[in-house]
Design a protein around this motif. Structure first.
Motif, short mmCIF file in Angstrom:
data_model
loop_
_atom_site.label_atom_id
_atom_site.label_comp_id
_atom_site.label_asym_id
_atom_site.label_seq_id
_atom_site.Cartn_x
_atom_site.Cartn_y
_atom_site.Cartn_z
N LYS A 3 -12.14 -1.80 -5.53
CA LYS A 3 -13.24 -1.48 -4.57
C LYS A 3 -12.69 -2.23 -3.48
O LYS A 3 -13.19 -1.56 -2.43
N ALA A 4 -13.07 -3.52 -3.28
CA ALA A 4 -12.81 -4.35 -2.10
C ALA A 4 -11.63 -4.89 -1.94
O ALA A 4 -11.12 -5.72 -0.68
N THR A 5 -10.81 -4.05 -2.50
CA THR A 5 -9.01 -4.45 -2.50
C THR A 5 -8.35 -3.95 -1.29
O THR A 5 -8.97 -2.40 -1.84
N VAL A 6 -8.01 -3.89 -0.65
CA VAL A 6 -6.80 -3.15 -0.32
C VAL A 6 -5.44 -2.97 -0.50
O VAL A 6 -5.14 -4.34 -0.19
N PHE A 7 -4.99 -2.21 -0.88
CA PHE A 7 -3.55 -2.21 -1.37
C PHE A 7 -2.48 -1.48 -0.14
O PHE A 7 -3.09 0.31 0.22
N LEU A 8 -1.76 -2.09 0.08
CA LEU A 8 0.02 -0.97 0.91
C LEU A 8 1.44 -0.84 -0.71
O LEU A 8 0.81 -1.72 -1.07
N ALA A 9 1.25 0.52 0.19
CA ALA A 9 3.09 0.82 -0.27
C ALA A 9 3.64 -1.13 -0.20
O ALA A 9 4.14 -0.80 0.97
N GLY A 10 4.84 -1.03 -1.31
CA GLY A 10 4.98 -2.26 -0.96
C GLY A 10 6.84 -2.17 -1.09
O GLY A 10 7.92 -2.74 -0.41
N GLY A 11 7.10 -0.49 -1.91
CA GLY A 11 8.81 -0.27 -2.37
C GLY A 11 8.03 0.85 -3.22
O GLY A 11 7.25 1.56 -3.25
N GLN A 21 6.65 2.14 3.68
CA GLN A 21 6.13 0.46 2.92
C GLN A 21 5.23 0.57 4.35
O GLN A 21 5.56 0.70 5.31
N GLY A 22 3.69 0.23 3.34
CA GLY A 22 3.31 -0.55 4.83
C GLY A 22 1.91 0.54 4.76
O GLY A 22 1.15 0.71 4.74
N THR A 23 2.03 1.72 3.49
CA THR A 23 1.28 2.71 4.05
C THR A 23 0.47 2.58 2.89
O THR A 23 0.36 2.32 1.85
N PRO A 24 -1.11 2.66 4.08
CA PRO A 24 -2.11 2.06 2.38
C PRO A 24 -2.24 2.99 1.31
O PRO A 24 -2.02 5.04 1.62
N VAL A 25 -2.62 2.97 -0.01
CA VAL A 25 -2.18 3.67 -1.12
C VAL A 25 -4.13 3.18 -1.82
O VAL A 25 -4.42 2.32 -1.66
N ARG A 26 -4.24 4.07 -3.07
CA ARG A 26 -5.65 4.14 -3.68
C ARG A 26 -4.46 3.84 -5.36
O ARG A 26 -3.65 4.34 -5.47
N VAL A 27 -4.92 2.40 -5.80
CA VAL A 27 -4.86 1.95 -7.33
C VAL A 27 -5.34 2.52 -7.98
O VAL A 27 -6.63 2.26 -8.67
N ILE A 28 -6.01 3.53 -8.99
CA ILE A 28 -6.74 4.28 -9.54
C ILE A 28 -7.10 3.39 -10.77
O ILE A 28 -5.80 3.59 -12.01
N ASP A 29 -7.73 3.46 -11.76
CA ASP A 29 -7.84 2.15 -12.73
C ASP A 29 -6.62 1.51 -13.60
O ASP A 29 -6.21 1.64 -14.03
N LEU A 30 -7.05 0.84 -12.38
CA LEU A 30 -6.21 -0.84 -12.61
C LEU A 30 -6.49 -1.60 -13.31
O LEU A 30 -7.57 -2.06 -13.56
#
Length: 105
Positions: free
Chosen positions: A8-16, A68-77
């Motif tokens: 919830k408190a983490t921002v994820f960006l596409a890296g590749g 690259q750099g697009t905000p993403v959601r990582v579900i159930d990490l």
């Protein structure tokens, strides 16, 4: 032991873009044991509390290719610590990776 991660408190960006996960010995694509779908690895940039790290996350099924750099959601990490032949690390798995704006308004 699997460690479930609260993102919830983490921002994820596409890296590749996604890449197929290949068995080290047979060189054949690996599949998810539960769903039978092929596994893909995706690099994401995880940012939290002024720090960032690039992690590789395995997901079943082909995730969308995002610039690259697009905000993403990582579900159930989930983090899986491992140790083998004197080496150790953490493998990351998720149910899916999707664009952060994937929610309908």
């Amino acid at each position: 032991m699997k460690l479930f991660i609260d993102t919830k408190a983490t921002v994820f960006l596409a890296g590749g873009g996604p890449a197929p996960v290949v068995d080290y010995e047979t060189k054949r694509p690996k599949v998810d044991q539960a769903s039978g779908e092929p596994l893909y690895s995706v690099q994401v940039i995880a940012m939290q509390d002024g720090e960032s790290d690039i992690i590789t996350v395995k997901v079943p099924g082909l995730p969308p290719t995002l610039p690259q750099g697009t905000p993403v959601r990582v579900i159930d990490l989930v983090a899986n610590p491992w140790s083998n032949n004197g080496k150790s690390g953490v493998a990351f798995r998720a149910v899916r990776i999707e664009p952060a704006q994937g929610k309908a308004s």
